[in-house]
Design a protein around this motif. Sequence first.
Motif, PDB file in Angstrom:
ATOM      1  N   MET A 194      67.599  30.074  36.361  1.00  0.00           N
ATOM      2  CA  MET A 194      66.608  29.343  37.157  1.00  0.00           C
ATOM      3  C   MET A 194      66.548  27.879  36.752  1.00  0.00           C
ATOM      4  O   MET A 194      66.414  26.987  37.607  1.00  0.00           O
ATOM      5  CB  MET A 194      65.232  29.999  37.026  1.00  0.00           C
ATOM      6  N   GLU A 195      66.650  27.620  35.456  1.00  0.00           N
ATOM      7  CA  GLU A 195      66.657  26.222  34.999  1.00  0.00           C
ATOM      8  C   GLU A 195      67.884  25.474  35.531  1.00  0.00           C
ATOM      9  O   GLU A 195      67.782  24.315  35.934  1.00  0.00           O
ATOM     10  CB  GLU A 195      66.628  26.161  33.470  1.00  0.00           C
ATOM     11  N   LYS A 196      69.035  26.179  35.550  1.00  0.00           N
ATOM     12  CA  LYS A 196      70.253  25.568  36.099  1.00  0.00           C
ATOM     13  C   LYS A 196      70.077  25.258  37.581  1.00  0.00           C
ATOM     14  O   LYS A 196      70.489  24.189  38.071  1.00  0.00           O
ATOM     15  CB  LYS A 196      71.447  26.502  35.905  1.00  0.00           C
ATOM     16  N   ASN A 198      67.877  18.578  41.192  1.00  0.00           N
ATOM     17  CA  ASN A 198      67.228  17.370  40.661  1.00  0.00           C
ATOM     18  C   ASN A 198      65.819  17.609  40.119  1.00  0.00           C
ATOM     19  O   ASN A 198      64.999  16.675  40.082  1.00  0.00           O
ATOM     20  CB  ASN A 198      67.190  16.265  41.723  1.00  0.00           C
ATOM     21  N   VAL A 199      65.519  18.851  39.737  1.00  0.00           N
ATOM     22  CA  VAL A 199      64.241  19.140  39.089  1.00  0.00           C
ATOM     23  C   VAL A 199      64.518  19.252  37.591  1.00  0.00           C
ATOM     24  O   VAL A 199      65.285  20.113  37.158  1.00  0.00           O
ATOM     25  CB  VAL A 199      63.618  20.451  39.617  1.00  0.00           C
ATOM     26  N   THR A 200      63.914  18.363  36.804  1.00  0.00           N
ATOM     27  CA  THR A 200      64.187  18.319  35.362  1.00  0.00           C
ATOM     28  C   THR A 200      62.897  18.419  34.556  1.00  0.00           C
ATOM     29  O   THR A 200      61.826  18.000  35.021  1.00  0.00           O
ATOM     30  CB  THR A 200      64.906  17.011  34.989  1.00  0.00           C
ATOM     31  N   LYS A 201      63.033  18.949  33.352  1.00  0.00           N
ATOM     32  CA  LYS A 201      61.878  19.094  32.461  1.00  0.00           C
ATOM     33  C   LYS A 201      61.526  17.735  31.856  1.00  0.00           C
ATOM     34  O   LYS A 201      62.402  16.944  31.519  1.00  0.00           O
ATOM     35  CB  LYS A 201      62.207  20.093  31.352  1.00  0.00           C
ATOM     36  N   ASP A 244      55.109  23.058  29.964  1.00  0.00           N
ATOM     37  CA  ASP A 244      56.138  22.060  30.288  1.00  0.00           C
ATOM     38  C   ASP A 244      55.831  21.362  31.613  1.00  0.00           C
ATOM     39  O   ASP A 244      55.319  21.978  32.565  1.00  0.00           O
ATOM     40  CB  ASP A 244      57.516  22.723  30.382  1.00  0.00           C
ATOM     41  N   GLY A 245      56.164  20.085  31.645  1.00  0.00           N
ATOM     42  CA  GLY A 245      56.043  19.320  32.882  1.00  0.00           C
ATOM     43  C   GLY A 245      57.419  19.150  33.522  1.00  0.00           C
ATOM     44  O   GLY A 245      58.449  19.243  32.837  1.00  0.00           O
ATOM     45  N   TYR A 246      57.437  18.899  34.822  1.00  0.00           N
ATOM     46  CA  TYR A 246      58.725  18.757  35.535  1.00  0.00           C
ATOM     47  C   TYR A 246      58.663  17.586  36.510  1.00  0.00           C
ATOM     48  O   TYR A 246      57.599  17.223  37.015  1.00  0.00           O
ATOM     49  CB  TYR A 246      59.041  20.038  36.304  1.00  0.00           C
ATOM     50  N   MET A 247      59.852  17.032  36.754  1.00  0.00           N
ATOM     51  CA  MET A 247      59.995  15.935  37.714  1.00  0.00           C
ATOM     52  C   MET A 247      61.024  16.305  38.768  1.00  0.00           C
ATOM     53  O   MET A 247      61.993  17.017  38.474  1.00  0.00           O
ATOM     54  CB  MET A 247      60.447  14.648  37.005  1.00  0.00           C
ATOM     55  N   LEU A 248      60.802  15.805  39.981  1.00  0.00           N
ATOM     56  CA  LEU A 248      61.803  15.888  41.051  1.00  0.00           C
ATOM     57  C   LEU A 248      62.322  14.476  41.256  1.00  0.00           C
ATOM     58  O   LEU A 248      61.615  13.618  41.782  1.00  0.00           O
ATOM     59  CB  LEU A 248      61.190  16.435  42.340  1.00  0.00           C
ATOM     60  N   ARG A 261      54.755  17.946  38.104  1.00  0.00           N
ATOM     61  CA  ARG A 261      53.649  18.456  37.295  1.00  0.00           C
ATOM     62  C   ARG A 261      53.729  17.806  35.922  1.00  0.00           C
ATOM     63  O   ARG A 261      54.770  17.832  35.275  1.00  0.00           O
ATOM     64  CB  ARG A 261      53.753  19.974  37.162  1.00  0.00           C
ATOM     65  N   PRO A 262      52.624  17.173  35.445  1.00  0.00           N
ATOM     66  CA  PRO A 262      52.675  16.570  34.108  1.00  0.00           C
ATOM     67  C   PRO A 262      52.681  17.648  33.033  1.00  0.00           C
ATOM     68  O   PRO A 262      52.190  18.758  33.235  1.00  0.00           O
ATOM     69  CB  PRO A 262      51.395  15.729  34.059  1.00  0.00           C
TER      70      PRO A 262
END
Length: 204
Positions: A139-141, A147-150, A186-190, A196-197
Amino acid sequence: MSEQNGSEEEILKTGEKKAVDESVKDETAAQVDENKATSEKSAVDNEDSEKEELKQKVAELQKKCDDFEDKYLRAEAEMANMHTRFKKEQEKLLRYDGQSLAKDVLPVIDNLNRALQIEVTDDASKQLKRGIELVFNDMEKALKANNVTKIEALGQVFDPALHQAVKSVPAEKEQKNETVIEVFQDGYMLKDRVLRPAMVVVAQ
């Protein structure tokens, strides 16, 4: 003698008639000239009046033409602005396509991560945990491929744009002020947008 007098009278009468005729002729000529002058003046006045009317009409038409040109230019500018806005919105939608799906997937990632934090001892539980770890990694891959990264948080300087402080504790000797010492979630960025912070504990 009387014949001579009669002849003189006729000459006088003829002369007077000629004089009268000349006078009438002069008056008539003067009247004609005056009428002609009046007519010419009237024609000039009419021509001036027509010219003035034409000037006014030309001015009115020019004003209408300018108004139409102004409206056209405004409409053209508005259309160009609308096209630019539409293009930007389209690019924005394409750039952040899949944002809703990514947000919906994050709680699943959180639950898998929590499951991996549980300590297990028996073989069956270890096998189960191994399976959960494989799913989590896949799922992380998949998120990274879209382009969704931690968000890196642990040990980083607190950034309110990326981190959400849920708790602050006094900094110990080896810790720096305003540093993240623990991550609750954990927060994630697109791409460059925060989905989500990260929920963190900050040393102060």
